[in-house]
Design an enzyme around this catalytic site. Structure first.
Site, PDB file in Angstrom:
ATOM      1  N   ASP A 169      -9.959   2.473   2.707  1.00  0.00           N
ATOM      2  CA  ASP A 169     -10.081   1.697   3.955  1.00  0.00           C
ATOM      3  C   ASP A 169     -10.961   2.434   4.968  1.00  0.00           C
ATOM      4  OD1 ASP A 169      -8.663  -0.738   3.732  1.00  0.00           O
ATOM      5  OD2 ASP A 169      -6.738   0.274   3.992  1.00  0.00           O
ATOM      6  N   GLY A 183      -1.119   2.081  12.430  1.00  0.00           N
ATOM      7  CA  GLY A 183      -0.435   1.713  11.190  1.00  0.00           C
ATOM      8  C   GLY A 183      -1.282   2.143  10.006  1.00  0.00           C
ATOM      9  N   LYS A 216       0.817  -1.219   0.000  1.00  0.00           N
ATOM     10  CA  LYS A 216       0.000   0.000   0.000  1.00  0.00           C
ATOM     11  C   LYS A 216       0.854   1.273   0.000  1.00  0.00           C
ATOM     12  CE  LYS A 216      -3.975  -2.024   2.371  1.00  0.00           C
ATOM     13  NZ  LYS A 216      -4.913  -1.854   3.479  1.00  0.00           N
TER      14      LYS A 216
HETATM   15  P1  NAD Z   1       0.297  -2.144  10.085  1.00  0.00           P
HETATM   16  O1  NAD Z   1       1.427  -3.082  10.339  1.00  0.00           O
HETATM   17  O2  NAD Z   1       0.496  -1.008   9.144  1.00  0.00           O
HETATM   18  O3  NAD Z   1      -0.209  -1.514  11.476  1.00  0.00           O
HETATM   19  C1  NAD Z   1      -0.479  -2.253  12.620  1.00  0.00           C
HETATM   20  C2  NAD Z   1      -0.221  -1.359  13.822  1.00  0.00           C
HETATM   21  O4  NAD Z   1      -0.680  -2.014  14.986  1.00  0.00           O
HETATM   22  C3  NAD Z   1       1.264  -1.038  14.039  1.00  0.00           C
HETATM   23  O5  NAD Z   1       1.429   0.367  14.115  1.00  0.00           O
HETATM   24  C4  NAD Z   1       1.590  -1.706  15.363  1.00  0.00           C
HETATM   25  O6  NAD Z   1       2.572  -1.020  16.122  1.00  0.00           O
HETATM   26  C5  NAD Z   1       0.222  -1.676  16.035  1.00  0.00           C
HETATM   27  N1  NAD Z   1       0.074  -2.578  17.164  1.00  0.00           N
HETATM   28  C6  NAD Z   1       0.577  -3.827  17.321  1.00  0.00           C
HETATM   29  N2  NAD Z   1       0.226  -4.313  18.544  1.00  0.00           N
HETATM   30  C7  NAD Z   1      -0.512  -3.362  19.156  1.00  0.00           C
HETATM   31  C8  NAD Z   1      -1.169  -3.272  20.411  1.00  0.00           C
HETATM   32  N3  NAD Z   1      -1.116  -4.251  21.301  1.00  0.00           N
HETATM   33  N4  NAD Z   1      -1.856  -2.125  20.694  1.00  0.00           N
HETATM   34  C9  NAD Z   1      -1.902  -1.124  19.807  1.00  0.00           C
HETATM   35  N5  NAD Z   1      -1.305  -1.154  18.600  1.00  0.00           N
HETATM   36  C10 NAD Z   1      -0.619  -2.265  18.279  1.00  0.00           C
HETATM   37  O7  NAD Z   1      -0.912  -3.057   9.608  1.00  0.00           O
HETATM   38  P2  NAD Z   1      -2.254  -2.583   8.875  1.00  0.00           P
HETATM   39  O8  NAD Z   1      -2.036  -2.630   7.410  1.00  0.00           O
HETATM   40  O9  NAD Z   1      -2.716  -1.319   9.499  1.00  0.00           O
HETATM   41  O10 NAD Z   1      -3.243  -3.796   9.224  1.00  0.00           O
HETATM   42  C11 NAD Z   1      -3.715  -3.978  10.550  1.00  0.00           C
HETATM   43  C12 NAD Z   1      -4.785  -5.053  10.552  1.00  0.00           C
HETATM   44  O11 NAD Z   1      -5.899  -4.637   9.769  1.00  0.00           O
HETATM   45  C13 NAD Z   1      -4.348  -6.380   9.936  1.00  0.00           C
HETATM   46  O12 NAD Z   1      -4.775  -7.406  10.815  1.00  0.00           O
HETATM   47  C14 NAD Z   1      -5.091  -6.452   8.632  1.00  0.00           C
HETATM   48  O13 NAD Z   1      -5.390  -7.781   8.253  1.00  0.00           O
HETATM   49  C15 NAD Z   1      -6.378  -5.713   8.982  1.00  0.00           C
HETATM   50  N6  NAD Z   1      -7.096  -5.136   7.835  1.00  0.00           N
HETATM   51  C16 NAD Z   1      -8.460  -5.237   7.823  1.00  0.00           C
HETATM   52  C17 NAD Z   1      -9.184  -4.654   6.787  1.00  0.00           C
HETATM   53  C18 NAD Z   1     -10.669  -4.798   6.738  1.00  0.00           C
HETATM   54  O14 NAD Z   1     -11.296  -4.330   5.767  1.00  0.00           O
HETATM   55  N7  NAD Z   1     -11.285  -5.373   7.751  1.00  0.00           N
HETATM   56  C19 NAD Z   1      -8.535  -3.943   5.761  1.00  0.00           C
HETATM   57  C20 NAD Z   1      -7.163  -3.872   5.813  1.00  0.00           C
HETATM   58  C21 NAD Z   1      -6.444  -4.458   6.856  1.00  0.00           C
END
Ligand code: NAD
Length: 269
Positions: A108, A134, A71
């Site tokens: 998103d 994130g 992304k």
């Molecule tokens: P990312 O790696 O960019 O961000 C994840 C963030 O979570 C990081 O900043 C990390 O430091 C933080 N994090 C980890 N443990 C934590 C905790 N205990 N408390 C608070 N923050 C914490 O990942 P992303 O691309 O943002 O994706 C995150 C999730 O979203 C993934 O599980 C992905 O599958 C899901 N997702 C869902 C959809 C949907 O439509 N439902 C769409 C995209 C992504």
């Protein structure tokens, strides 16, 4: 059936086998009699540069959905970005213009907001806690702010990510109150887990169990994690009597936004 005349869209990421978009889009195309199909593309990072050039020259391709981990990398290679994609530095959908130019957007947050509105949540004047800053957490926070949220609290173990998101929001939405500390959940109208915590068979919670006891039963509790559908956080929230929103509902609410940006579906599907 893919024919010589079929126009294509794609979804690119790595891995790709777990994504649901191809079956969702292909079912919709088939049910509506459209000669369109979505292809899943599992791409190695070393091929990203040539991939964007190939997209520019791919005459029967209307667009491409972008998922993890490309992304951010693809956002910097396109010919134009929506305001929100530029602010977030990430895209989750690309439209190929007739002249081959590639335009990017990030829907998103729009998908999240659409699902939340179906649960009766209105951002305007309300407050939210976003856990995880994130890619997805940033997109959700941006969409909430754009919809008029009054107060947002950001939480992430990465101080740098909280700082970067706070700066993006502060610059674009000067009227938004931004906090990074909280000792209770009772003042929030929305609590969203935008971190991967709770995925798979994990029993982990993104917030301490004692803190979840302070949830108001009117607070909407949402999770971005799609598997399991009801995460440990959502289980706890349901026990407290809170309305819950699943990651699958967010993903489903995004389909029309993705399809409309690529020009292959209406916004409401
Ligand atoms: P990312 O790696 O960019 O961000 C994840 C963030 O979570 C990081 O900043 C990390 O430091 C933080 N994090 C980890 N443990 C934590 C905790 N205990 N408390 C608070 N923050 C914490 O990942 P992303 O691309 O943002 O994706 C995150 C999730 O979203 C993934 O599980 C992905 O599958 C899901 N997702 C869902 C959809 C949907 O439509 N439902 C769409 C995209 C992504």
């Amino acid at each position: 059936m893919i024919r010589g005349s079929t126009e294509l869209v794609a979804i690119v990421g790595s891995p790709i086998a777990q994504v649901k978009s191809p079956e969702n889009f292909n079912t919709w195309f088939a049910n509506h009699g459209h000669d369109l199909a979505m292809l899943p593309i599992d791409l190695q990072a070393m091929a990203l540069g040539t991939f964007t050039d190939t997209l520019r020259g791919w005459h029967n391709l209307r667009g491409c959905v972008v998922t993890v981990p490309y992304k951010q990398a693809l956002a910097s290679q396109l010919d134009g970005l929506s305001e929100r994609a530029a602010a977030l530095g990430s895209v989750n959908v690309i439209r190929r213009q007739g002249d081959g130019r590639l335009l990017g957007d990030n829907v998103d947050g729009a998908g999240f907001l659409g699902a939340a509105q179906q649960h009766g949540f209105q951002a305007a004047g309300n407050s939210a806690l976003v856990v995880g800053c994130g890619g997805v957490g940033s997109a959700i926070a941006y969409a909430l702010a754009e919809a008029g949220l009054a107060q947002i609290t950001l939480s992430d173990p990465s101080v740098a990510r909280v700082g970067a998101l706070g700066e993006v929001l502060g610059n674009r939405f000067p009227e938004l109150e931004i906090a990074t500390r909280y000792s209770s959940l009772e003042d929030f109208d929305l609590v969203v887990n935008a971190s991967p915590v709770g995925m798979g068979n994990s029993t982990e919670l993104p917030l301490p169990a004692a803190l979840l006891e302070t949830l108001r039963p009117t607070t909407l509790v949402a999770d971005v994690v799609t598997s399991p559908e009801v995460t440990p956080l959502l289980e706890k929230a349901r026990e407290r009597g809170c309305p819950i929103q699943t990651g699958a509902q967010m993903a489903f609410a995004q389909l029309g936004h993705l399809g409309a940006f690529m020009g292959v579906t209406p916004l409401e599907i």
